[in-house]
Write an enzyme that holds these catalytic residues in place. Sequence first.
Site, PDB file in Angstrom:
ATOM      1  N   ASN A   9       0.880  -1.165   0.000  1.00  0.00           N
ATOM      2  CA  ASN A   9       0.000   0.000   0.000  1.00  0.00           C
ATOM      3  C   ASN A   9       0.919   1.217   0.000  1.00  0.00           C
ATOM      4  OD1 ASN A   9      -1.858   2.002   0.477  1.00  0.00           O
ATOM      5  ND2 ASN A   9      -2.323   1.384   2.584  1.00  0.00           N
ATOM      6  N   TRP A  10       1.038   1.824  -1.162  1.00  0.00           N
ATOM      7  CA  TRP A  10       2.008   2.923  -1.292  1.00  0.00           C
ATOM      8  C   TRP A  10       1.535   4.205  -0.610  1.00  0.00           C
ATOM      9  CZ3 TRP A  10       4.289   2.934  -6.988  1.00  0.00           C
ATOM     10  CH2 TRP A  10       4.982   1.724  -7.184  1.00  0.00           C
ATOM     11  N   LYS A  11       0.240   4.312  -0.357  1.00  0.00           N
ATOM     12  CA  LYS A  11      -0.348   5.532   0.226  1.00  0.00           C
ATOM     13  C   LYS A  11       0.001   6.739  -0.665  1.00  0.00           C
ATOM     14  CE  LYS A  11      -0.148   3.296   4.671  1.00  0.00           C
ATOM     15  NZ  LYS A  11      -0.090   3.399   6.123  1.00  0.00           N
ATOM     16  N   HIS A 104      -9.507   1.522   4.595  1.00  0.00           N
ATOM     17  CA  HIS A 104      -8.261   1.728   5.350  1.00  0.00           C
ATOM     18  C   HIS A 104      -8.530   2.714   6.490  1.00  0.00           C
ATOM     19  CE1 HIS A 104      -4.208   2.787   6.428  1.00  0.00           C
ATOM     20  NE2 HIS A 104      -3.810   1.690   5.792  1.00  0.00           N
ATOM     21  N   GLU A 106      -6.890   5.073   7.600  1.00  0.00           N
ATOM     22  CA  GLU A 106      -6.597   6.479   7.280  1.00  0.00           C
ATOM     23  C   GLU A 106      -7.772   7.120   6.548  1.00  0.00           C
ATOM     24  OE1 GLU A 106      -2.832   5.701   5.367  1.00  0.00           O
ATOM     25  OE2 GLU A 106      -2.002   5.121   7.307  1.00  0.00           O
ATOM     26  N   GLU A 176      -5.770  -4.576  10.342  1.00  0.00           N
ATOM     27  CA  GLU A 176      -4.686  -3.640  10.610  1.00  0.00           C
ATOM     28  C   GLU A 176      -4.976  -2.882  11.905  1.00  0.00           C
ATOM     29  OE1 GLU A 176      -2.562  -2.529   6.680  1.00  0.00           O
ATOM     30  OE2 GLU A 176      -4.253  -1.188   6.938  1.00  0.00           O
ATOM     31  N   GLY A 182       2.393   2.251  10.750  1.00  0.00           N
ATOM     32  CA  GLY A 182       3.419   3.281  10.603  1.00  0.00           C
ATOM     33  C   GLY A 182       4.090   3.670  11.912  1.00  0.00           C
ATOM     34  N   SER A 221       3.136  -2.158  10.408  1.00  0.00           N
ATOM     35  CA  SER A 221       4.579  -2.299  10.647  1.00  0.00           C
ATOM     36  C   SER A 221       5.090  -3.716  10.361  1.00  0.00           C
ATOM     37  CB  SER A 221       4.944  -1.855  12.068  1.00  0.00           C
ATOM     38  OG  SER A 221       4.621  -0.478  12.246  1.00  0.00           O
ATOM     39  N   GLY A 242       2.748  -1.219   4.268  1.00  0.00           N
ATOM     40  CA  GLY A 242       2.850   0.206   3.927  1.00  0.00           C
ATOM     41  C   GLY A 242       4.295   0.585   3.680  1.00  0.00           C
ATOM     42  N   GLY A 243       4.941   1.138   4.710  1.00  0.00           N
ATOM     43  CA  GLY A 243       6.304   1.656   4.589  1.00  0.00           C
ATOM     44  C   GLY A 243       7.283   0.720   3.891  1.00  0.00           C
TER      45      GLY A 243
HETATM   46  P1  PGA Z   1       2.735   0.234   7.634  1.00  0.00           P
HETATM   47  O1  PGA Z   1       1.291   0.489   6.965  1.00  0.00           O
HETATM   48  O2  PGA Z   1       3.227  -1.096   7.094  1.00  0.00           O
HETATM   49  O3  PGA Z   1       3.569   1.378   7.203  1.00  0.00           O
HETATM   50  O4  PGA Z   1       2.515   0.174   9.122  1.00  0.00           O
HETATM   51  C1  PGA Z   1       0.391  -0.557   6.756  1.00  0.00           C
HETATM   52  C2  PGA Z   1      -0.876  -0.021   6.144  1.00  0.00           C
HETATM   53  O5  PGA Z   1      -1.350   1.042   6.576  1.00  0.00           O
HETATM   54  O6  PGA Z   1      -1.457  -0.631   5.224  1.00  0.00           O
END
Ligand code: PGA
Length: 258
Positions: A9-11, A104, A106, A176, A182, A221, A242-243
């Site tokens: 997930n590049w966001k 998600h 966010e 999640e 993150g 994470s 994500g990251g």
């Molecule tokens: P993260 O994000 O791996 O950076 O914690 C995961 C996500 O929000 O899908």
Amino acid sequence: MRRKIVAGNWKMNTTVPEGLKLVEDIVAKLEDVPADVQLIINTPFTHLYPVAESLNGIKCPVCRGKIALGAENCADKEKGAYTGEVSAAMLASIKGVEYVILGHSERREYYGETNALLLEKARLALANGLKVIYCCGEALEDRKAGKHFDVVAEEIKSVLFELTPEQMKNVIVAYEPIWAIGTGETATKEQAQEIHAFIRKTLAEKFGELAEETSILYGGSCKPSNAKELFAQKDIDGGLIGGASLKADDFIAIAKSY
Ligand code: PGA
């Protein structure tokens, strides 16, 4: 047999040229990805067409089959005067776009997306032939108060229970915990397995056997150093990353953790 999935997930990261370079670096290492692992990269809207073109240009059919593409969101309306929105039909019209992430945390937190709105989005995505990666997960306060099972059950029931079994076949669930996204803090393998098993049991209440075939990903994470122990859990079928999905080496290392 449930498919093993490692989804990125590049966001809101990378410009288009940076994104294309990242894809190129991932594709260069596809041979290292085990044959039974499906990679999915979910990119910003602006990147989808050029990334799809790039992936469609992969010569080796086996490697092409290992990597799929998705978006990070879609509109809750079919079409029309909704300035700035991108419809499910628009996404599906790009050859090579197969998935969309919905729900998600966010999007729920910063853009006020409710379960009712997410159900509209999910219906439109599925009606247009997209597969949905549906996210759920509790905040830290919920976990501290012991309410995490209730929060997750509500997110599952008010959206996924409204779908038909046929639609549900095209849904991947991603658990999640918000406190792990993150933050560098990961759920322990025991915490993750416990709630994944709960999600599967909840899905079985409505969908019976189909719950055994539904992939449930862990996100928050997830990185090369912890992916192996998480993925070894019975009800964890992969990760939403994500990251660590923004670095080709880390993303591929996670995929090799099976
Ligand atoms: P993260 O994000 O791996 O950076 O914690 C995961 C996500 O929000 O899908």
